[in-house]
Design a protein around this motif. Structure first.
Motif, PDB file in Angstrom:
ATOM      1  N   ARG A   6       0.838  -1.192   0.000  1.00  9.38           N
ATOM      2  CA  ARG A   6       0.000   0.000   0.000  1.00  9.38           C
ATOM      3  C   ARG A   6       0.875   1.245   0.000  1.00  9.38           C
ATOM      4  O   ARG A   6       2.060   1.200   0.309  1.00  9.38           O
ATOM      5  N   THR A   7       0.244   2.352  -0.290  1.00  4.85           N
ATOM      6  CA  THR A   7       0.907   3.644  -0.144  1.00  4.85           C
ATOM      7  C   THR A   7       0.013   4.556   0.677  1.00  4.85           C
ATOM      8  O   THR A   7      -1.211   4.387   0.702  1.00  4.85           O
ATOM      9  N   LEU A   8       0.622   5.497   1.382  1.00  2.50           N
ATOM     10  CA  LEU A   8      -0.102   6.485   2.179  1.00  2.50           C
ATOM     11  C   LEU A   8       0.595   7.821   2.007  1.00  2.50           C
ATOM     12  O   LEU A   8       1.815   7.900   2.178  1.00  2.50           O
ATOM     13  N   ASN A   9      -0.159   8.857   1.680  1.00  5.69           N
ATOM     14  CA  ASN A   9       0.491  10.164   1.686  1.00  5.69           C
ATOM     15  C   ASN A   9       0.634  10.630   3.123  1.00  5.69           C
ATOM     16  O   ASN A   9       0.005  10.098   4.037  1.00  5.69           O
ATOM     17  N   GLU A  10       1.496  11.596   3.347  1.00  6.55           N
ATOM     18  CA  GLU A  10       1.835  12.016   4.709  1.00  6.55           C
ATOM     19  C   GLU A  10       0.610  12.462   5.497  1.00  6.55           C
ATOM     20  O   GLU A  10       0.434  12.088   6.668  1.00  6.55           O
ATOM     21  N   ARG A  11      -0.247  13.235   4.849  1.00  6.59           N
ATOM     22  CA  ARG A  11      -1.418  13.760   5.555  1.00  6.59           C
ATOM     23  C   ARG A  11      -2.350  12.637   5.993  1.00  6.59           C
ATOM     24  O   ARG A  11      -2.789  12.593   7.145  1.00  6.59           O
ATOM     25  N   LEU A  79       5.749  -4.071   6.586  1.00  9.67           N
ATOM     26  CA  LEU A  79       6.377  -2.787   6.276  1.00  9.67           C
ATOM     27  C   LEU A  79       6.607  -1.951   7.529  1.00  9.67           C
ATOM     28  O   LEU A  79       7.529  -1.133   7.579  1.00  9.67           O
ATOM     29  N   ARG A  80       5.760  -2.115   8.528  1.00  9.18           N
ATOM     30  CA  ARG A  80       5.857  -1.358   9.770  1.00  9.18           C
ATOM     31  C   ARG A  80       5.453  -2.254  10.940  1.00  9.18           C
ATOM     32  O   ARG A  80       4.721  -3.232  10.771  1.00  9.18           O
ATOM     33  N   VAL A  81       5.905  -1.879  12.116  1.00 12.94           N
ATOM     34  CA  VAL A  81       5.462  -2.547  13.341  1.00 12.94           C
ATOM     35  C   VAL A  81       4.834  -1.508  14.250  1.00 12.94           C
ATOM     36  O   VAL A  81       5.483  -0.541  14.652  1.00 12.94           O
ATOM     37  N   LEU A  82       3.556  -1.686  14.525  1.00 14.71           N
ATOM     38  CA  LEU A  82       2.870  -0.823  15.483  1.00 14.71           C
ATOM     39  C   LEU A  82       3.107  -1.401  16.876  1.00 14.71           C
ATOM     40  O   LEU A  82       2.824  -2.584  17.118  1.00 14.71           O
ATOM     41  N   THR A  83       3.663  -0.611  17.763  1.00 19.15           N
ATOM     42  CA  THR A  83       3.936  -1.068  19.127  1.00 19.15           C
ATOM     43  C   THR A  83       2.935  -0.421  20.082  1.00 19.15           C
ATOM     44  O   THR A  83       2.453   0.687  19.837  1.00 19.15           O
ATOM     45  N   ALA A  84       2.635  -1.117  21.155  1.00 16.51           N
ATOM     46  CA  ALA A  84       1.645  -0.615  22.110  1.00 16.51           C
ATOM     47  C   ALA A  84       2.098  -0.874  23.538  1.00 16.51           C
ATOM     48  O   ALA A  84       2.720  -1.898  23.822  1.00 16.51           O
ATOM     49  N   ARG A  85       1.768   0.061  24.411  1.00 15.02           N
ATOM     50  CA  ARG A  85       2.095  -0.034  25.832  1.00 15.02           C
ATOM     51  C   ARG A  85       0.814  -0.085  26.641  1.00 15.02           C
ATOM     52  O   ARG A  85      -0.105   0.695  26.409  1.00 15.02           O
ATOM     53  N   MET A  86       0.758  -1.025  27.594  1.00 18.45           N
ATOM     54  CA  MET A  86      -0.389  -1.103  28.505  1.00 18.45           C
ATOM     55  C   MET A  86       0.131  -1.183  29.939  1.00 18.45           C
ATOM     56  O   MET A  86       0.812  -2.127  30.310  1.00 18.45           O
ATOM     57  N   ASP A  87      -0.184  -0.185  30.742  1.00 21.20           N
ATOM     58  CA  ASP A  87       0.265  -0.146  32.137  1.00 21.20           C
ATOM     59  C   ASP A  87      -0.418  -1.248  32.935  1.00 21.20           C
ATOM     60  O   ASP A  87      -1.599  -1.540  32.738  1.00 21.20           O
ATOM     61  N   TYR A  88       0.328  -1.869  33.866  1.00 18.25           N
ATOM     62  CA  TYR A  88      -0.253  -2.996  34.598  1.00 18.25           C
ATOM     63  C   TYR A  88      -0.204  -2.867  36.119  1.00 18.25           C
ATOM     64  O   TYR A  88      -0.670  -3.766  36.829  1.00 18.25           O
ATOM     65  N   ILE A 159      -9.966   0.957   6.596  1.00 19.68           N
ATOM     66  CA  ILE A 159      -9.212   1.154   5.353  1.00 19.68           C
ATOM     67  C   ILE A 159      -9.365   0.016   4.360  1.00 19.68           C
ATOM     68  O   ILE A 159      -8.875   0.110   3.234  1.00 19.68           O
ATOM     69  N   GLY A 160     -10.012  -1.068   4.752  1.00 19.11           N
ATOM     70  CA  GLY A 160     -10.173  -2.182   3.839  1.00 19.11           C
ATOM     71  C   GLY A 160      -9.213  -3.324   4.156  1.00 19.11           C
ATOM     72  O   GLY A 160      -8.541  -3.316   5.189  1.00 19.11           O
ATOM     73  N   LEU A 209       2.431  -4.955  10.329  1.00 17.94           N
ATOM     74  CA  LEU A 209       1.502  -4.427   9.326  1.00 17.94           C
ATOM     75  C   LEU A 209       2.132  -4.348   7.945  1.00 17.94           C
ATOM     76  O   LEU A 209       3.338  -4.099   7.814  1.00 17.94           O
ATOM     77  N   ASP A 210       1.308  -4.516   6.918  1.00 22.26           N
ATOM     78  CA  ASP A 210       1.771  -4.275   5.549  1.00 22.26           C
ATOM     79  C   ASP A 210       1.369  -2.875   5.094  1.00 22.26           C
ATOM     80  O   ASP A 210       1.226  -2.613   3.903  1.00 22.26           O
ATOM     81  N   LEU A 211       1.204  -1.985   6.064  1.00 21.64           N
ATOM     82  CA  LEU A 211       0.765  -0.617   5.819  1.00 21.64           C
ATOM     83  C   LEU A 211       1.882   0.351   6.212  1.00 21.64           C
ATOM     84  O   LEU A 211       2.350   0.315   7.350  1.00 21.64           O
ATOM     85  N   PRO A 212       2.325   1.232   5.314  1.00 20.86           N
ATOM     86  CA  PRO A 212       3.445   2.142   5.623  1.00 20.86           C
ATOM     87  C   PRO A 212       3.022   3.354   6.449  1.00 20.86           C
ATOM     88  O   PRO A 212       3.078   4.499   5.983  1.00 20.86           O
ATOM     89  N   LEU A 213       2.622   3.106   7.672  1.00 26.75           N
ATOM     90  CA  LEU A 213       2.271   4.206   8.575  1.00 26.75           C
ATOM     91  C   LEU A 213       3.483   5.102   8.816  1.00 26.75           C
ATOM     92  O   LEU A 213       4.626   4.637   8.740  1.00 26.75           O
ATOM     93  N   PRO A 214       3.261   6.370   9.134  1.00 31.53           N
ATOM     94  CA  PRO A 214       4.403   7.248   9.446  1.00 31.53           C
ATOM     95  C   PRO A 214       5.119   6.778  10.706  1.00 31.53           C
ATOM     96  O   PRO A 214       4.484   6.330  11.669  1.00 31.53           O
TER      97      PRO A 214
END
Length: 394
Positions: A6-11, A79-88, A159-160, A209-214
């Motif tokens: 996929r492609t994503l413009n900056e905005r 293409l990207r790795v979304l990381t997440a933090r959860m306080d415990y 996004i599909g 993800l196979d999505l090029p998030l910023p």
């Protein structure tokens, strides 16, 4: 993973990332970030750690080799790795702090003078059974995995069709490295992720993800000259800044290690029966640790202020019932009692206790060879007359 990249413009990318942050907060996550998949600079350190044998009997660490540092090999198309933090940090960690602050907010001075102090006090009580804070509630694998899945589902709905895979300490993933590169925090000298406003009392999860998030901006380290975590480690498992020998780590010994605990390690374990929090308790940044915003991490009945004899009384059926949905269940009843036997031996070394001694002696005839070895050691550690006269082996 899926179709053509996929492609994503900056905005659009920034707007989508803002929306993801809102969804993540609704699901109980405190922070998300986005990391690139080029982790090549982390490969030499990973190889050196493995070659030194610091992974102990965690053979899966070596089996996957450099896939840990190569997300696109682990999950093709990434293409990207979304990381997440959860306080415990549990909302009701001790009796003196029974009212949770809204949305995980808290008074820093009060927090530092309650939960850390209470934990140190329990470590000094030989009859207390010390379970790592993270393991007193629901299994974090289950909590984070289901919520990360919901986050990915919401993204796909927006996004599909989307190629992704969710991880929570469940595959060869360099979690701390990815967290550092995505701005979640920096790698502390104890090798855990640290955040200036949340300490280290949080879990990490990822969505490949196979999505090029910023990309998110990484943060700089703030350990400075401090080496409190290195100095406090009971077994000196932190052999150098940013380097842990798992074979000496109490968390490894009580959870990952399947066989007999090395004798030289047993006296150093104190009353820690599942995991160890010392390097986090002493860390100055954990005065900012945040309470969990979900109730899954509240301590279960039986794990709030347990005593060694109380937990020893659980037969296997009771153990399985009490640990259903808990991370503790994975070690099984035999290793649970193995850990308890070591702690009871250390308690007897501290102060003689006729009930504890008699309980161990009574369990010896039915014990497995692994458990029997640790019971005999415990009785000897307490200078037991049963052991010295041979009655424990009769």
């Amino acid at each position: 993973m899926t179709q053509a990249p996929r492609t994503l413009n900056e905005r659009d990318g920034l707007a989508l990332l803002d929306q993801l942050r809102d969804w993540a907060h609704e699901l109980g996550f405190s922070q998300i970030g986005v990391a690139d998949i080029d982790l090549s600079t982390a490969e030499p350190g990973l190889l050196a750690w493995l070659q030194a044998g610091f992974h102990g009997t965690m053979h899966y660490m070596q089996a996957h080799g450099l896939k840990r540092a190569r997300p696109a090999e682990l999950v093709p198309g990434t293409l990207r790795v979304l990381t997440a933090r959860m306080d415990y940090l549990p909302r009701h960690l001790d009796a003196s702090d029974a009212t949770p602050a809204p949305d995980g907010a808290q008074d820093v001075a009060t927090a530092a003078s309650t939960w850390q102090t209470v934990e140190w006090q329990r470590l000094g009580d030989p009859h207390a059974a010390q379970v790592s804070i993270y393991a007193r509630g629901r299994d974090y694998h289950k909590v984070l995995r289901s919520r990360l899945q919901k986050l990915a589902d919401r993204l796909a709905a927006a996004i599909g069709p989307l190629g992704y895979r969710v991880f929570t300490d469940s595959a060869p993933v360099l979690e701390v490295e990815l967290a550092a590169r995505s701005g979640i925090g920096w790698r502390g000298k104890h090798t855990l992720t640290l955040h200036r406003e949340a300490g280290s009392m949080f879990f990490l999860g990822e969505i490949y993800l196979d999505l090029p998030l910023p990309l998110s901006e990484p943060v700089t380290g703030h350990c400075g000259q401090c080496q409190a975590c290195i100095d406090v480690c009971p077994t000196r498992a932190i052999v150098a800044p940013y380097r842990v020998d798992a074979r000496r780590c109490i968390s490894y010994l009580t959870i990952e290690h399947e066989g007999a605990i090395p004798e030289e390690m047993r006296p150093l374990m104190g009353n820690r029966i599942y995991g160890c929090d010392d390097c986090q308790l002493v860390c100055p940044w954990n005065k900012f640790a945040r309470r969990a915003v979900v109730d899954d991490f509240d301590a279960r009945a039986g794990f709030q202020q347990p005593k060694l004899l109380q937990l020893w009384a659980w037969d296997e059926a009771e153990f399985l019932k009490r640990t259903e949905g808990s991370a503790i269940r994975r070690i099984g009843h035999e290793r649970w009692r193995r850990n308890l036997a070591v702690a009871m031996g250390n308690a007897l070394r501290w102060q003689d206790d006729a009930e504890m001694r008699a309980t161990l002696v009574a369990a010896l005839p039915q014990a497995s060879p692994l458990l029997a070895e640790h019971i005999v050691w415990a009785l000897a550690a307490g200078s037991s007359p049963y052991f010295l006269t041979g009655e424990a082996l009769a």
